[in-house]
Write a protein that holds these residues in place. Sequence first.
Motif, PDB file in Angstrom:
ATOM      1  N   LEU A  23      -3.956  20.067 -23.886  1.00 54.90           N
ATOM      2  CA  LEU A  23      -5.364  20.404 -23.616  1.00 54.90           C
ATOM      3  C   LEU A  23      -6.028  20.768 -24.938  1.00 54.90           C
ATOM      4  CD1 LEU A  23      -7.337  20.727 -21.240  1.00 54.90           C
ATOM      5  CD2 LEU A  23      -6.783  23.153 -21.245  1.00 54.90           C
ATOM      6  N   ARG A  24      -6.824  19.858 -25.453  1.00 55.80           N
ATOM      7  CA  ARG A  24      -7.440  20.051 -26.757  1.00 55.80           C
ATOM      8  C   ARG A  24      -8.791  20.744 -26.629  1.00 55.80           C
ATOM      9  NH1 ARG A  24      -4.789  17.147 -30.558  1.00 55.80           N
ATOM     10  NH2 ARG A  24      -3.267  15.649 -29.788  1.00 55.80           N
ATOM     11  N   ASN A  31     -14.859  20.388 -20.087  1.00 56.07           N
ATOM     12  CA  ASN A  31     -14.780  21.195 -18.867  1.00 56.07           C
ATOM     13  C   ASN A  31     -15.970  22.141 -18.760  1.00 56.07           C
ATOM     14  OD1 ASN A  31     -12.391  19.969 -18.159  1.00 56.07           O
ATOM     15  ND2 ASN A  31     -11.093  21.586 -18.989  1.00 56.07           N
ATOM     16  N   MET A  32     -16.343  22.750 -19.893  1.00 54.53           N
ATOM     17  CA  MET A  32     -17.496  23.658 -19.874  1.00 54.53           C
ATOM     18  C   MET A  32     -18.789  22.903 -19.590  1.00 54.53           C
ATOM     19  SD  MET A  32     -16.813  26.528 -22.820  1.00 54.53           S
ATOM     20  CE  MET A  32     -16.602  25.358 -24.162  1.00 54.53           C
ATOM     21  N   LEU A  33     -18.936  21.696 -20.164  1.00 57.62           N
ATOM     22  CA  LEU A  33     -20.133  20.897 -19.907  1.00 57.62           C
ATOM     23  C   LEU A  33     -20.212  20.470 -18.447  1.00 57.62           C
ATOM     24  CD1 LEU A  33     -20.214  18.604 -23.087  1.00 57.62           C
ATOM     25  CD2 LEU A  33     -21.791  20.453 -22.520  1.00 57.62           C
ATOM     26  N   VAL A  37     -23.243  21.427 -15.815  1.00 54.72           N
ATOM     27  CA  VAL A  37     -24.025  20.468 -15.028  1.00 54.72           C
ATOM     28  C   VAL A  37     -24.002  20.848 -13.546  1.00 54.72           C
ATOM     29  CG1 VAL A  37     -24.124  18.067 -14.246  1.00 54.72           C
ATOM     30  CG2 VAL A  37     -23.759  18.566 -16.654  1.00 54.72           C
ATOM     31  N   VAL A  38     -22.844  21.265 -13.055  1.00 59.08           N
ATOM     32  CA  VAL A  38     -22.738  21.670 -11.643  1.00 59.08           C
ATOM     33  C   VAL A  38     -23.589  22.912 -11.373  1.00 59.08           C
ATOM     34  CG1 VAL A  38     -21.161  22.539  -9.876  1.00 59.08           C
ATOM     35  CG2 VAL A  38     -20.459  20.633 -11.351  1.00 59.08           C
ATOM     36  N   VAL A  39     -23.522  23.886 -12.280  1.00 55.73           N
ATOM     37  CA  VAL A  39     -24.328  25.106 -12.125  1.00 55.73           C
ATOM     38  C   VAL A  39     -25.811  24.767 -12.162  1.00 55.73           C
ATOM     39  CG1 VAL A  39     -24.960  27.284 -13.227  1.00 55.73           C
ATOM     40  CG2 VAL A  39     -22.550  26.658 -13.004  1.00 55.73           C
ATOM     41  N   LEU A  40     -26.198  23.866 -13.088  1.00 55.58           N
ATOM     42  CA  LEU A  40     -27.602  23.457 -13.186  1.00 55.58           C
ATOM     43  C   LEU A  40     -28.077  22.786 -11.906  1.00 55.58           C
ATOM     44  CD1 LEU A  40     -30.157  23.104 -14.946  1.00 55.58           C
ATOM     45  CD2 LEU A  40     -29.214  20.916 -15.690  1.00 55.58           C
ATOM     46  N   ALA A  41     -27.212  21.973 -11.299  1.00 54.65           N
ATOM     47  CA  ALA A  41     -27.588  21.282 -10.057  1.00 54.65           C
ATOM     48  C   ALA A  41     -27.932  22.289  -8.961  1.00 54.65           C
ATOM     49  CB  ALA A  41     -26.455  20.367  -9.604  1.00 54.65           C
ATOM     50  N   ARG A 172     -19.912  13.377 -23.687  1.00 53.43           N
ATOM     51  CA  ARG A 172     -18.565  12.964 -23.282  1.00 53.43           C
ATOM     52  C   ARG A 172     -18.092  11.774 -24.104  1.00 53.43           C
ATOM     53  NH1 ARG A 172     -16.754  11.132 -17.207  1.00 53.43           N
ATOM     54  NH2 ARG A 172     -14.529  11.051 -17.595  1.00 53.43           N
ATOM     55  N   ALA A 173     -19.006  10.822 -24.375  1.00 54.43           N
ATOM     56  CA  ALA A 173     -18.631   9.669 -25.202  1.00 54.43           C
ATOM     57  C   ALA A 173     -18.243  10.124 -26.603  1.00 54.43           C
ATOM     58  CB  ALA A 173     -19.795   8.680 -25.262  1.00 54.43           C
TER      59      ALA A 173
END
Length: 197
Positions: A23-24, A31-33, A37-41, A172-173
């Motif tokens: 796990l780098r 994971n934080m991003l 995004v889920v919290v923002l939704a 992510r890219a």
Amino acid sequence: MWNNSQPRGLRKRSARQRHNPLLRRSDRIENMLTLAVVVLAFAMLPLAILVGARTIDSQLTLAEKQVADYRTVTATTLADSTGVSVTSDVAPSGVDTAPAKWAWGDETRHADITVDPATPSGTKQDIWVNADGNLTTEPMSSSAARVAGVIAGLFTWFAVMMIALSGFLICRASLNRSRDAQWDRDLRQFLDSTTRH
């Protein structure tokens, strides 16, 4: 002493994730991003509802004003109807119009009105006019005002989420490129170390 604030299984799992060599840092950032995004939704839902409610209020006010100001008058066509091509996003369509006149106080107003196909000259038809006696559309209904509010709320939520998802995919890219480069470096380093023995 055992800490009751966090279950033992969760503590073990989070500890394993922190010390997992596979796990780098880029994985943790992704994971934080994802979590952001889920919290923002979920956080955007109240704002979207507020935008929708405000839009409904303003559109209902406009509808009430139109109902109060607009009225119907009888217009008389001055020529036979003609087809007019209308370009839309869905498909091209046609609308028949005819020049018409109607009385407004001591004045006579003129405009092209929408009529049925093959409407002859001299046909009488009810039209909507505004407070100045000029041709206008039918007043907005309360159901149309509510639909506009729902659409505004949904559009707000989707617009923000599309921007957030676009940013997430770009990040992510970039993280994937960073991960691939790091794996290449580590593999080369590992292979170099094994060839020395």
